[in-house]
Every structure is written in structure tokens, then in C-alpha cells.
Design a protein around this motif. Structure first.
Motif, mmCIF file in Angstrom:
data_model
loop_
_atom_site.group_PDB
_atom_site.id
_atom_site.type_symbol
_atom_site.label_atom_id
_atom_site.label_comp_id
_atom_site.label_asym_id
_atom_site.label_seq_id
_atom_site.Cartn_x
_atom_site.Cartn_y
_atom_site.Cartn_z
ATOM 1 N N UNK A 43 15.746 10.273 -3.454
ATOM 2 C CA UNK A 43 15.791 11.664 -2.963
ATOM 3 C C UNK A 43 17.170 11.933 -2.344
ATOM 4 N N UNK B 16 6.232 6.343 -13.566
ATOM 5 C CA UNK B 16 5.047 6.800 -12.817
ATOM 6 C C UNK B 16 3.773 6.350 -13.537
ATOM 7 N N UNK B 17 3.813 6.476 -14.866
ATOM 8 C CA UNK B 17 2.666 6.023 -15.663
ATOM 9 C C UNK B 17 2.383 4.543 -15.414
ATOM 10 N N UNK C 279 2.968 2.961 -12.723
ATOM 11 C CA UNK C 279 2.704 2.707 -11.310
ATOM 12 C C UNK C 279 3.918 2.234 -10.533
ATOM 13 N N UNK D 204 6.654 4.221 -9.648
ATOM 14 C CA UNK D 204 7.168 5.242 -8.724
ATOM 15 C C UNK D 204 6.019 6.176 -8.334
ATOM 16 N N UNK D 205 6.247 6.960 -7.276
ATOM 17 C CA UNK D 205 5.171 7.814 -6.771
ATOM 18 C C UNK D 205 5.275 9.246 -7.309
ATOM 19 N N UNK D 206 4.170 9.965 -7.160
ATOM 20 C CA UNK D 206 4.147 11.367 -7.596
ATOM 21 C C UNK D 206 5.182 12.188 -6.823
ATOM 22 N N UNK D 207 5.344 11.885 -5.547
ATOM 23 C CA UNK D 207 6.308 12.652 -4.757
ATOM 24 C C UNK D 207 7.734 12.396 -5.262
ATOM 25 N N UNK D 208 8.017 11.177 -5.703
ATOM 26 C CA UNK D 208 9.348 10.898 -6.268
ATOM 27 C C UNK D 208 9.543 11.653 -7.585
ATOM 28 N N UNK E 46 8.098 14.452 -8.381
ATOM 29 C CA UNK E 46 8.253 15.863 -8.045
ATOM 30 C C UNK E 46 9.662 16.150 -7.511
ATOM 31 N N UNK E 47 10.100 15.350 -6.526
ATOM 32 C CA UNK E 47 11.412 15.608 -5.918
ATOM 33 C C UNK E 47 12.537 15.416 -6.942
ATOM 34 N N UNK F 29 6.377 18.115 1.036
ATOM 35 C CA UNK F 29 7.323 17.062 0.648
ATOM 36 C C UNK F 29 8.720 17.359 1.197
ATOM 37 N N UNK G 277 0.293 4.443 -3.169
ATOM 38 C CA UNK G 277 1.638 4.474 -3.749
ATOM 39 C C UNK G 277 1.728 5.327 -5.017
ATOM 40 N N UNK G 278 0.591 5.734 -5.519
ATOM 41 C CA UNK G 278 0.599 6.647 -6.672
ATOM 42 C C UNK G 278 1.113 8.030 -6.211
ATOM 43 N N UNK G 279 0.917 8.333 -4.941
ATOM 44 C CA UNK G 279 1.304 9.656 -4.435
ATOM 45 C C UNK G 279 2.591 9.594 -3.608
#
Lengths: 214, 344
Positions: free
Chosen positions: A18, A55-56, A58, A60-64, A66-67, B156, B201-203
Motif C-alpha cells: 500500500x 489472492x486465489x 491465499x 494476499x488479502x482482499x484488502x490488498x 482492493x487497495x 480501508x 488473512x483472506x480479508x
């Protein structure tokens, strides 16, 4: 223009950390080299594709995710050519959230596709079946991306598809969101044309369908 | 053994008479009663009576006083949107701008009509059931609540770029969360389910979670005067098992995406696992398939205790048929009797 893998890796790392400043510096350097918007699109599309895949898996995270999309979209906006000639205007793509008001998934896909060279019409959130159908028909949409959060919303995609088909619409429907991730066969059960699990997958579908985009 | 004994034995990492099953019924009660979800939650009497009815019908080992996630947003003055066949949703974010955070005060439990309905339901259940079946109350974690308070995108931005305002909001949410949890315990809840999907960690990546949500969970849970189960609401749990143990949680809700054998090994004698049937998938499975799934999960996770069978999201979807729920309970009675016999 193809950007070297090492620079893609650096840019991806800046996005995952980020780090807006570092990402902007890489963008500036790439643009200074050949003044090519195409290079910037290649850089962002490749990076976001890798992030989507991670992400698929596992990693990295969803927030990463998105950002990364937000930062990429901000940077792309700054370098966008005035005439936007690069976009594929022959194909009309729209995105909307059916029933729910959670727009994160939609925003991720929107950012990834925009960074990948596609112009997207945003239908918004909290749409009813009738609203999404009417907007699709009225705008002569070729590809409709439907995002959902709840299972009940996901099941209503079938109603959308049925009404569109009854109206002889040739639109292709791509679905995404939590229910489709939790049930791998759900996209077929609701008669969607494609399963858009994440931004990179949607990008691949569009590139295949349109023969490019970038 | 009654349900309370069965659950307490497994939480203490010993083998009870059979695997306990938690059908986490929230808005599903409206379907069971044949009334709208909005009407169902308007009256504590409906919820309490239906919980008791469903407890018996589905051999449930818990009573669940969870109404809907945005009830806490309602307490903060926000809007709840009811639909016909899905969980109530939060409306427009109650916090419109990050600057507004400075002016917010945590709602007082005694002043909140919606929270009172939950407390009333809890009291009614407790007076009827006593200590025979555990009543599970619910709170949203201070760290995850802002997804509904601000919307995910704005949250976020707050989390990554506005440290002072983030900390301010966490203080507000923590005070509310502790008060709300303790009020439910006082009303008769045996334990509190601490929903913290952002701990997965998925989120949120673990590195950020450890600096933020993890510390908040430790501080918050230490002030809750009863047992706490942390639930990640379908989020993968394996990478954070030890982190959740450190928060003081006795139970961890894990995902259908977690590897059962691996998480069982990591959690052994440290934290009781709750899961991991896929609720969304349950809506389209037939009885044979769901029975096989129950059997597989029990064979992998039940040995030695420390396991409660449940869905992995913390809420049974409206679309799941009663046949499937009955089949789950039957399969538990068939395959979940201790000592567990694993067919080779």
C-alpha cells in the motif's frame, strides 16, 4: 510496450505494501522512458493479474487486492490520454451489484478492468432485477458483470438472465461475489455465461471475448 | 449428557458422548414460523419460542440469540434493510465521513430498543432452559464493525492511512462491544460469539491484523466476563490459529476452505474448533451428499474432543431445506458417537 518482469514485480510489491509513493515513482519512470500509456496499462494489468492469482492462492488479502486496484486506478487516471482512444469502444460493458449495497467487489473489478484498458459503465449498487435488466437493455450492453454478496441475490441472477433472454438480448453475463466462490457450480445453476471469480479472471474472459483490450 | 455438558466437555478437549452440533439459526427462524423476517425479529417472544422449537426439532446443542449483524448499526442510529429471504443488511453507512468519528459516542445498551429485544429473548430462553443448553450471544468485533459503520472502502482508507481516527473509532467500538457482551452474559448467555471476519488473512493480511485487530481483540476479550468464541464468518483460519488462541478465545469458527487435518493438529488442546460445513453449498446438496460431508468432517476433526460441528459462516442460509438440517443431525448421531469409529 512490454514492461520487464522485474519492474512488474517492484510495482506489485509497492501495491501490496500500500505504498502509493513508490508506485507513483515506478509509474513516472516507466512513462519517462517511452511516453507510452500502453506500457503503463501493461504494468498495471500484469501486476493486478498476479495479485488476483495470489489472492486465489491465499497469499494476499482482499484488502490488498482492493487497495492495489484503487492505487492503480488513481495512477492510470493521471496518465489517461485526453481522447481515451485506447479504449475498446465497440463493446459496451456494464457492472452492477444486485440487491446488496456492498460495493467492494464491484470496485475491485472496476479498477482492474479500467487499468486493463476497458471502459465500464457503472450501474451502481442495490439494484433490483428489473433495474439491472432495464439498464442493460436501454444501454445495449454486450457484457454485463453482476456482483452479489448474499446467496439470495446470487440466485436472482437467474431471473435477470431469463428476462434478458426473453427480450432476445445477446448480452453475456459474468457473475462474481462470495456465493459464487463458495459454490463453484452456482454460476451454471443461475445460467450465467461466465464465472468471474476475481479481476484477473474477468480480464482474461474479456480479452478472449473481445480479442484484446490492451 | 445434556447439551451443556456435551459442549463443555468438548471445549475442555475431552471426548463427550457425541459430537455437539450447533445449527446457528438466526433469520431461519422466520422461515420456520412462516412469517416475514422483519416481523420475526420485532418480537422477542417469536424468537425465543422458535429457538426452543428448532432446538428440539433439529437436536441442536445451542440456543442462538443472534438477530442480525446490523443490529449494532441500528444501535448506533443506522438503518437496517429487511428482505424476504436473506439476512437483514445495513443501509447507508452511519458514519458519513472520517472526520465525524471525533463526534461519536458509543450507544448506551439501556437506551437501545433493538438491543433490548435481544436481551429479553436471552432472559426468556434462560428462564426456560436454565443450564441445560448453552445460550450463545453475539457481538461484532470492534475491528470488523466499521465495515458496516463506514463501508468497506472508506474503512480501508481509515485503517491504512488515518491512524489517529482509526484508534479513536476502536476505542468507541471497544467500549460498546464490552458493554454489549457483558449485558448479554448478565441476561443469561453462557458464551459470546465474537464475529471478527477481518481477522482472517483472506480479508486483512496477517501483518496488519497483528498490529491492529489482534491487539484490539486481546484488550476487548479480556474485559468480557464469560467464555468467548471467535468466528471468522467463512474466512480461512489456519494461519491465525495461534493468534486467536492468544486473544483468550476458547472456540474458533473455521472455514470450509481450511484443511481440516492441518487445523485440527494446530488447534489440538489449545482451542476448540467450530465448523466447517459450507452453508451456501448446503442449499443445493442432497441428503446423501450432506451426510457424507458430515461423516468426513467428524472423522477428521472430532477425535479427542475440541470440536463442534456447525456451518462455517455462523448463520444458516434461508435457502437450506429442513431435510438437510435434519440429515445433518441424523448423521451426527450416526457417525459422531464417541469413541469415533473411522472406517478404513
Amino acid at each position: 510496450m512490454k514492461v520487464p518482469d522485474m519492474i512488474v514485480a517492484d510495482f506489485k510489491s509497492a501495491l501490496l505494501n500500500i505504498d502509493r509513493i513508490k508506485a507513483a515513482e515506478i509509474f513516472k519512470d516507466i512513462y519517462a522512458e517511452d511516453q507510452s500509456f500502453e506500457s503503463l496499462e501493461h504494468l498495471t494489468a500484469k501486476s493486478l493479474e498476479k495479485i488476483g492469482d495470489e489472492w486465489e492462492n491465499g497469499q494476499v488479502s482482499l484488502s490488498q487486492v482492493y487497495m492495489s486496484g484503487v492505487i492503480s486506478e488513481e495512477l492510470i487516471e493521471n496518465y489517461l490520454p485526453d481522447d481515451e482512444v485506447f479504449y475498446n469502444d465497440n463493446i459496451k460493458i456494464a457492472i452492477g451489484v444486485l440487491q446488496d449495497y456492498h460495493g467492494l467487489g464491484k470496485k475491485i473489478i472496476y479498477s482492474v478492468l479500467k487499468a486493463g484498458g476497458y471502459k465500464i459503465i457503472d450501474f451502481g449498487e442495490g439494484l433490483t432485477v428489473e433495474e439491472i435488466v432495464n439498464k442493460t437493455l436501454k444501454n445495449d450492453i454486450n457484457i454485463l458483470l453482476i456482483s452479489t454478496l448474499m446467496l439470495s441475490s446470487a440466485l436472482k441472477v437467474k431471473n435477470v438472465v431469463d428476462i434478458l433472454r426473453d427480450n432476445n438480448s445477446p448480452v453475456k453475463v459474468i457473475v462474481g461475489g462470495a456465493p459464487f466462490r463458495l459454490d463453484n457450480d452456482l454460476w451454471q445453476k443461475v445460467d450465467a455465461d461466465f464465472d468471474g471469480k476475481n479481476g484477473s479472471r474477468v480480464l482474461k474472459i474479456l480479452n478472449k471475448y473481445t480479442g484484446g483490450g490492451q | 449428557m445434556n447439551s451443556m455438558e456435551r459442549v463443555m466437555t468438548t471445549i475442555n478437549h475431552q471426548e463427550p458422548d457425541r459430537v455437539p452440533v450447533f445449527h446457528l439459526f438466526s433469520h431461519y427462524g422466520a422461515k420456520e414460523m412462516g412469517i416475514s423476517i422483519k416481523k420475526y425479529f420485532s418480537n422477542p417472544d417469536y424468537v425465543a419460542k422458535t429457538q426452543l422449537h428448532m432446538g428440539k426439532k433439529y437436536s441442536n446443542d445451542c440456543l442462538y440469540t443472534f438477530f442480525y449483524a446490523p443490529i449494532e448499526i441500528e444501535a448506533f442510529g443506522g438503518e437496517v434493510i429487511f428482505a424476504e429471504d436473506c439476512p437483514p443488511n445495513s443501509g447507508e453507512p452511519v458514519i458519513k465521513s472520517i472526520e465525524q468519528i471525533k463526534k461519536i459516542n458509543p450507544p448506551k445498551i439501556q437506551d437501545s430498543k433493538c438491543l433490548h429485544k435481544v436481551l429479553k429473548t436471552t432472559e426468556m430462553l434462560k428462564s426456560f432452559i436454565g443450564d441445560k443448553v448453552p445460550i450463545i450471544g453475539v457481538v461484532m468485533s470492534p475491528f470488523s464493525l466499521p465495515v458496516m459503520q463506514l463501508g468497506f472502502e472508506k474503512y480501508l482508507e481509515l485503517l491504512y492511512f488515518r491512524k489517529d481516527e482509526f484508534e479513536q473509532l476502536m476505542k468507541i467500538n471497544q467500549k460498546f462491544c464490552v458493554d454489549w457482551a457483558n449485558a448479554q452474559l448478565k441476561a443469561g448467555a453462557a458464551a459470546i460469539c465474537y464475529f471478527d471476519p477481518l481477522a482472517s488473512p483472506k480479508i486483512i493480511e496477517r501483518e496488519t491484523y497483528l498490529k491492529t485487530g489482534h491487539k484490539i481483540a486481546q484488550k476487548t476479550i479480556s474485559q468480557i466476563k464469560g467464555a468467548v468464541a471467535t468466528h471468522l464468518a467463512s474466512g480461512i483460519a489456519f494461519p491465525v490459529v495461534d493468534d486467536i488462541v492468544e486473544t483468550g478465545s476458547a472456540v474458533l469458527g473455521f472455514s470450509n476452505e481450511d484443511n481440516i487435518e492441518a487445523i485440527k493438529e494446530r488447534a489440538a488442546n489449545k482451542i476448540c474448533l467450530l465448523g466447517n460445513l459450507n452453508g451456501v453449498e448446503m442449499a443445493s446438496l442432497d441428503r446423501n451428499k450432506v451426510a457424507k460431508k458430515v461423516k468426513n468432517i467428524i472423522h477428521q476433526a472430532a477425535k479427542g474432543g475440541g470440536f463442534i460441528l456447525s456451518d462455517n459462516h455462523g448463520e444458516i442460509p434461508y435457502q437450506v431445506s429442513e431435510d438437510i438440517l435434519l440429515e445433518i443431525s441424523e448423521a451426527v448421531k450416526k457417525h459422531g458417537i464417541y469413541p469415533i469409529k473411522v472406517e478404513k
